[in-house]
Design a protein around this motif. Structure first.
Motif, PDB file in Angstrom:
ATOM      1  N   HIS A   1     -61.891 -41.281 -80.590  1.00 42.66           N
ATOM      2  CA  HIS A   1     -61.831 -41.988 -81.863  1.00 42.66           C
ATOM      3  C   HIS A   1     -63.128 -42.740 -82.138  1.00 42.66           C
ATOM      4  N   GLU A   2     -63.761 -43.220 -81.098  1.00 45.73           N
ATOM      5  CA  GLU A   2     -65.034 -43.915 -81.222  1.00 45.73           C
ATOM      6  C   GLU A   2     -65.967 -43.450 -80.122  1.00 45.73           C
ATOM      7  N   ASN A   3     -67.266 -43.634 -80.343  1.00 47.11           N
ATOM      8  CA  ASN A   3     -68.202 -43.320 -79.268  1.00 47.11           C
ATOM      9  C   ASN A   3     -68.180 -44.379 -78.175  1.00 47.11           C
ATOM     10  N   GLU A   4     -67.637 -45.575 -78.455  1.00 44.93           N
ATOM     11  CA  GLU A   4     -67.431 -46.591 -77.416  1.00 44.93           C
ATOM     12  C   GLU A   4     -66.087 -46.305 -76.766  1.00 44.93           C
ATOM     13  N   ILE A   5     -66.053 -46.116 -75.450  1.00 47.93           N
ATOM     14  CA  ILE A   5     -64.892 -45.513 -74.793  1.00 47.93           C
ATOM     15  C   ILE A   5     -64.199 -46.416 -73.777  1.00 47.93           C
ATOM     16  N   SER A   6     -64.494 -47.708 -73.782  1.00 48.33           N
ATOM     17  CA  SER A   6     -63.849 -48.565 -72.773  1.00 48.33           C
ATOM     18  C   SER A   6     -62.361 -48.732 -73.039  1.00 48.33           C
ATOM     19  N   GLY A   7     -61.927 -48.589 -74.297  1.00 55.62           N
ATOM     20  CA  GLY A   7     -60.516 -48.758 -74.613  1.00 55.62           C
ATOM     21  C   GLY A   7     -59.674 -47.517 -74.428  1.00 55.62           C
ATOM     22  N   THR A   8     -60.312 -46.361 -74.251  1.00 60.83           N
ATOM     23  CA  THR A   8     -59.542 -45.115 -74.178  1.00 60.83           C
ATOM     24  C   THR A   8     -59.790 -44.324 -72.901  1.00 60.83           C
ATOM     25  N   THR A   9     -60.605 -44.860 -71.989  1.00 64.44           N
ATOM     26  CA  THR A   9     -60.829 -44.197 -70.703  1.00 64.44           C
ATOM     27  C   THR A   9     -60.878 -45.253 -69.601  1.00 64.44           C
ATOM     28  N   ASP A  10     -61.015 -44.776 -68.369  1.00 65.16           N
ATOM     29  CA  ASP A  10     -61.111 -45.679 -67.215  1.00 65.16           C
ATOM     30  C   ASP A  10     -62.554 -46.019 -66.864  1.00 65.16           C
ATOM     31  N   VAL A  11     -63.491 -45.859 -67.806  1.00 63.32           N
ATOM     32  CA  VAL A  11     -64.903 -46.045 -67.496  1.00 63.32           C
ATOM     33  C   VAL A  11     -65.215 -47.439 -66.976  1.00 63.32           C
ATOM     34  N   ALA A  12     -64.512 -48.463 -67.474  1.00 60.76           N
ATOM     35  CA  ALA A  12     -64.813 -49.838 -67.045  1.00 60.76           C
ATOM     36  C   ALA A  12     -64.498 -50.068 -65.578  1.00 60.76           C
TER      37      ALA A  12
ATOM     38  N   ARG B   1     -54.782 -20.539 -79.877  1.00 59.25           N
ATOM     39  CA  ARG B   1     -53.697 -19.945 -79.093  1.00 59.25           C
ATOM     40  C   ARG B   1     -52.347 -20.124 -79.765  1.00 59.25           C
ATOM     41  N   HIS B   2     -52.191 -21.210 -80.518  1.00 63.49           N
ATOM     42  CA  HIS B   2     -50.887 -21.517 -81.105  1.00 63.49           C
ATOM     43  C   HIS B   2     -50.831 -21.310 -82.616  1.00 63.49           C
ATOM     44  N   GLY B   3     -51.925 -20.849 -83.206  1.00 61.56           N
ATOM     45  CA  GLY B   3     -51.904 -20.518 -84.622  1.00 61.56           C
ATOM     46  C   GLY B   3     -51.843 -21.707 -85.556  1.00 61.56           C
ATOM     47  N   VAL B   4     -52.350 -22.857 -85.122  1.00 55.83           N
ATOM     48  CA  VAL B   4     -52.395 -24.026 -85.997  1.00 55.83           C
ATOM     49  C   VAL B   4     -53.835 -24.289 -86.411  1.00 55.83           C
ATOM     50  N   GLY B   5     -54.009 -25.168 -87.397  1.00 58.29           N
ATOM     51  CA  GLY B   5     -55.334 -25.501 -87.884  1.00 58.29           C
ATOM     52  C   GLY B   5     -55.933 -26.688 -87.159  1.00 58.29           C
ATOM     53  N   VAL B   6     -57.217 -26.906 -87.411  1.00 62.09           N
ATOM     54  CA  VAL B   6     -57.911 -28.084 -86.886  1.00 62.09           C
ATOM     55  C   VAL B   6     -58.445 -28.902 -88.059  1.00 62.09           C
ATOM     56  N   TYR B   7     -58.512 -30.213 -87.851  1.00 59.30           N
ATOM     57  CA  TYR B   7     -58.870 -31.136 -88.936  1.00 59.30           C
ATOM     58  C   TYR B   7     -59.871 -32.148 -88.361  1.00 59.30           C
ATOM     59  N   PRO B   8     -61.088 -31.694 -88.025  1.00 58.10           N
ATOM     60  CA  PRO B   8     -62.030 -32.570 -87.342  1.00 58.10           C
ATOM     61  C   PRO B   8     -62.653 -33.632 -88.258  1.00 58.10           C
ATOM     62  N   GLU B   9     -62.906 -34.791 -87.681  1.00 59.35           N
ATOM     63  CA  GLU B   9     -63.627 -35.860 -88.378  1.00 59.35           C
ATOM     64  C   GLU B   9     -64.942 -36.143 -87.663  1.00 59.35           C
ATOM     65  N   THR B  10     -66.025 -36.170 -88.409  1.00 55.11           N
ATOM     66  CA  THR B  10     -67.309 -36.576 -87.851  1.00 55.11           C
ATOM     67  C   THR B  10     -67.367 -38.103 -87.879  1.00 55.11           C
ATOM     68  N   LYS B  11     -67.546 -38.701 -86.714  1.00 55.26           N
ATOM     69  CA  LYS B  11     -67.546 -40.161 -86.594  1.00 55.26           C
ATOM     70  C   LYS B  11     -68.985 -40.688 -86.594  1.00 55.26           C
ATOM     71  N   HIS B  12     -69.231 -41.684 -87.427  1.00 56.98           N
ATOM     72  CA  HIS B  12     -70.533 -42.365 -87.478  1.00 56.98           C
ATOM     73  C   HIS B  12     -71.706 -41.395 -87.623  1.00 56.98           C
ATOM     74  N   PRO B  13     -71.658 -40.502 -88.620  1.00 54.01           N
ATOM     75  CA  PRO B  13     -72.726 -39.499 -88.731  1.00 54.01           C
ATOM     76  C   PRO B  13     -74.114 -40.088 -88.957  1.00 54.01           C
ATOM     77  N   THR B  14     -74.222 -41.177 -89.723  1.00 49.67           N
ATOM     78  CA  THR B  14     -75.542 -41.789 -89.915  1.00 49.67           C
ATOM     79  C   THR B  14     -76.098 -42.287 -88.595  1.00 49.67           C
ATOM     80  N   TYR B  15     -75.260 -42.940 -87.792  1.00 51.17           N
ATOM     81  CA  TYR B  15     -75.710 -43.425 -86.494  1.00 51.17           C
ATOM     82  C   TYR B  15     -76.143 -42.265 -85.603  1.00 51.17           C
ATOM     83  N   PHE B  16     -75.320 -41.230 -85.505  1.00 50.60           N
ATOM     84  CA  PHE B  16     -75.676 -40.123 -84.615  1.00 50.60           C
ATOM     85  C   PHE B  16     -76.932 -39.402 -85.095  1.00 50.60           C
ATOM     86  N   ASP B  17     -77.146 -39.324 -86.399  1.00 47.78           N
ATOM     87  CA  ASP B  17     -78.419 -38.787 -86.895  1.00 47.78           C
ATOM     88  C   ASP B  17     -79.585 -39.635 -86.397  1.00 47.78           C
ATOM     89  N   SER B  18     -79.389 -40.963 -86.379  1.00 46.61           N
ATOM     90  CA  SER B  18     -80.491 -41.871 -86.014  1.00 46.61           C
ATOM     91  C   SER B  18     -80.901 -41.751 -84.557  1.00 46.61           C
TER      92      SER B  18
END
Length: 369
Positions: free
Chosen positions: A87-98, A167-184
């Protein structure tokens, strides 16, 4: 009628909502939405985040089994320019990285979309390093049951999500997060996004962004459908960075929608843009946004339909407010989604796609009766 959501829900229930779902399911029967020529789409928001830690293959698999038409990966980049689902490029809340001493020195503070953020960031890790981390529930106080899956899942790549959808015949709905930042920082998201979609010949897809410049860029490079995301307040960050004084409020005016229609195929909006809430949390009169967007031939998808009382309008909460578990108890989520569909929305992002599928299937059955 054979329904993907029925088979999938039974598979989950029989499995106790545990483990990996591996079942081949049929598409739901088509039914015409009011005046739009298609059945409203159910989008598994970050997978089935009501039941699994978000943006994991476990979550996407559950969403598919529960009947999602699309699964939604939010995309950020690794240091070696591979797109991964977070959801974010900062991952301390969604992984065990800390808790990982080998990465303690990677903790830093960065400015993301104009505000300081401290933590660990995907763009400072190679994909191989990220794959050593394990996902965990982002909101354990709201969804304590999901913590049973903490530590079980890796961070998936976008390509892994696409392969699962194939594999399951469903669609994907990707969101590009913080595109200006990642361009920078030299890690543009649009090129690797299209590379994966084109390599797999994906056609059942919507590409979404809260910014506008990258959608305009994508419009010049692909014919795949694009969705302009619209929050309740604020402005697209690329407008802010360029000194453009306009806001999302301007975007949803008739002249703003006319401009959106020049580069996008739909809008993905906060539900409050369709039905505002008052200071007491109760619903007010609907806006004209759905009709205004449809006049511009724009699809309208709403976010986010969540089960918990604390995430629902006050009109659709159930149970005893004095109970300590009232905030996370399931409210009248089906009634709330019904109300939104009555207003003509073309799809909904659901944390629990099973609820969404049940509502859409019930409406289709009524229409065919």
């Amino acid at each position: 009628m054979t329904r993907r959501w029925v088979a999938g829900a039974l598979a989950l229930l029989m499995g106790g909502l545990g483990g990996t779902v591996a079942v081949v399911l049929t598409q739901p029967d088509p039914a015409a939405a009011a005046g739009r020529g298609h059945s409203p789409v159910v989008i598994g928001h970050r997978g089935a985040s009501a039941h699994r830690p978000e943006h994991t293959l476990l979550s996407y698999e559950a969403a598919i089994a529960l009947g999602a038409d699309y699964i939604e990966p939010d995309l950020v980049s690794t240091k070696d320019h591979v797109l991964v689902a977070r959801h974010e490029n900062e991952i301390s809340g969604t992984t065990d990285v800390a808790s990982r001493p080998e990465f303690a020195g990677r903790r830093t503070t960065k400015t993301i979309d104009g505000r300081p953020v401290t933590g660990w960031f995907t763009e400072d890790f190679t994909l191989a390093e990220l794959k050593t981390l394990r996902a965990r529930e982002r909101v354990p106080e709201l969804r304590p049951g999901n913590t049973a899956f903490d530590g079980l899942a890796e961070i998936p790549t976008f390509e892994e999500v696409v392969r699962l959808a194939e594999r399951h015949g469903v669609g994907v709905y990707p969101e590009t997060k913080h595109p200006t930042y990642f361009d920078s920082v030299g890690l543009s998201l649009e090129e690797p996004l299209l590379e994966v979609l084109n390599a797999h010949k994906v056609r059942k897809v919507f590409i979404q962004s809260f910014e506008t410049a990258n959608l305009r860029e994508l419009h010049s490079k692909t014919r795949l459908p694009l969705i302009q995301l619209v929050t309740w307040g604020g402005a697209p960050y690329d407008w802010v960075a360029a000194g453009d004084p306009r806001t999302y409020d301007d975007m949803v005016k008739p002249e703003g929608l006319r401009e959106v229609a020049s580069y996008a195929d739909g809008i993905g909006v906060d539900t409050r843009r369709v039905v505002p809430t008052g200071p007491d949390g109760r619903l007010l009169e609907p806006t004209t946004l759905v009709a205004d967007a449809h006049r511009r031939r724009l699809e309208v998808h709403v976010w986010t339909v969540r089960n918990e009382n604390s995430q629902l309008p006050a009109d659709h909460r159930l149970g005893d407010p004095a109970s300590p578990v009232y905030p996370r108890a399931t409210g009248d989520v089906m009634g709330w989604l019904d109300r939104l569909l009555d207003l003509g929305v073309d799809g909904a992002f659901c944390d629990d796609p099973g609820m969404g599928r049940a509502v859409v299937a019930r409406r289709a059955a009524r229409a065919g009766a």
